[in-house]
Design an enzyme around this catalytic site. Sequence first.
Site: not given
Ligand SMILES: *Cc1c(COP(=O)(O)O)cnc(C)c1O
Length: 426
Positions: A249, A149, A21, A278
Site C-alpha cells: 500500500d 492503516y 472523525y 493521494k
Molecule cells: C490515506 C490512506 C488510505 C486511504 O485512502 P482514502 O483515499 O482516504 O480512502 C489507504 N492507505 C494508506 C496507507 C493511506 O495513507
Amino acid sequence: MMATDIERLLAFDRQHLWHPYASMTQPPPANLVASALGTRIRLQDGTELIDAVSSWWCMVHGHNPPAVIAAIQEQAAQFAQVMFAGFTHRPAIELAEALLAVCPPSLNRVFYADTGSIAVECALKMAAQYQVAKGRPKRCRMATIRGGYHGDTTGAMAVSEPAGMHEIFHGIMVQHLFAPQPHCEFDQPWRDDDFAPMAELLRKHRDELAAVIVEPIFQGGNAMRFYHPEYLRQLRELCSELDILLILDEIATGFGRTGKFFAQEHAGIVPDIMCVSKALTGGTIALSAVLCSGEVADGISSGTPGQFMHGPTYMASPLACAAGCAALRLFKSYDWAANVRAMDVQLRRELAPCRELANVKAVRVLGATGVLELAKLPSYERVQEVVMATGVWIRPFDHWLYTMPPFITTPAEISRITAAMRMAAE
Ligand SMILES: *Cc1c(COP(=O)(O)O)cnc(C)c1O
C-alpha cells in the site's frame, strides 16, 4: 466575503455538516477556505496558513499547481466523465503509460479506482480472486502487521490496526491475521528476530492466506513510524517461497514522500500488487490505481468467471486521469528528490531539540515527514491557537503531531513549521 456571511456559513456547517472523525454535537472548529495556492491556504477572513500536512499528505507539488489545473480544465471542455465499460480515453491511457514508466516493470496491469480505500479493497479482492482462479479457494485470508492503516471501508479496516480507530467496528469485520509491529526502526541496526513472528505466522497459515498487505517503510495513519527495509526484504522472500501474494500500500508513501519515488525502493523489492492514490493527481482530485503483475492479471483472467469483479462508477475519471498525467509530469520540472533530502536534514536538525520537552516521547524523521510522538494530546483549542499565532496549519491525530509538507516548501517555511510544532507540543 462579509463577516456576517462567514458567520452564517459556519453556523450552517456546525449544524449540518459532518466533518472527518468528528462529533456532530460538539463539532471541532472549522476554518472557511477562500483559496489555496502553493504552500498556502487563504481563509475567508484573509488569514494565510502554510499547509504543513499537504492537506492530508496529497499536495506534494503544493496547492493548485497551474499545469494540473489547466489539464483538468482542458479535459472538462472535452468531456468530464464517461463510463469505463465499453469506452476508453486518452487520459486513462496516457496516465497508465506514465505510471508504467515510473513503476517496477513487472507491475504493468493497471486497474483504476477512485480513492485509496477502494484501491485497497480492489487489491484484496484481486488477491482473493487470484487464489480462487488457481483452485485454492480456502486461501482467502490476509496477513498484515499491527499498527497499519489501509483506509476506512470495511475491507480496508479489517487489515488495519485492530486496536486503533476502527476498534468499534470489530463486529462487522472479517478476522484476518496480524503479526506484531516491526521493532527495528528505519535507521536502527537490524535484528533477525524482528521478522520471526511474521515468518511463523505465514508458515503456520500458508494454506489459508491469499496475500500479505503492508505499508512499505512508513506506517502512517495508525503508527506514524518508519521500520527497517530488511523486514520488507525478508517478507518478499518468504511470500515468494510460500506462494502468498505481497500487496504494498504505497498510497501515503508513493510519489517521493520517503525520499525514494516509491518506499519499496528502500528495500529493493517489488510486490505482486501495489496501491497508489493521494499524490497521484498532485492531490487535486480523487483517483487511485492498483497495479499488478501479469501473473496476477492472467491468473484471474484464466479462472472462472475470468473477469475481475469490480468496477466503480467513476473508474478512470477522465478529469482525474488528466490531472494525474500533469501531476506526474511535474516531477520532471523540479528536483523534488533534492528538496526532500534537504527537508529530511532540516527537519532532523530542527525537531531534534523537541526530545527535551516533557510532552515529547519520540521524534522521527524520514524524507519529507517529521513526527513528534506526544505523551499528552493538545486540545483542539490549543492547536487552533498555535495555528492562528504562527500561521502554520498543523493537524495532530491521536498522539502524533507531524508535518508532511509539499515538496516545494521553502527552508524558511519549514522553520516556521517546526517552530509551530514545538509550540503545540509544549
Ligand atoms: C490515506 C490512506 C488510505 C486511504 O485512502 P482514502 O483515499 O482516504 O480512502 C489507504 N492507505 C494508506 C496507507 C493511506 O495513507
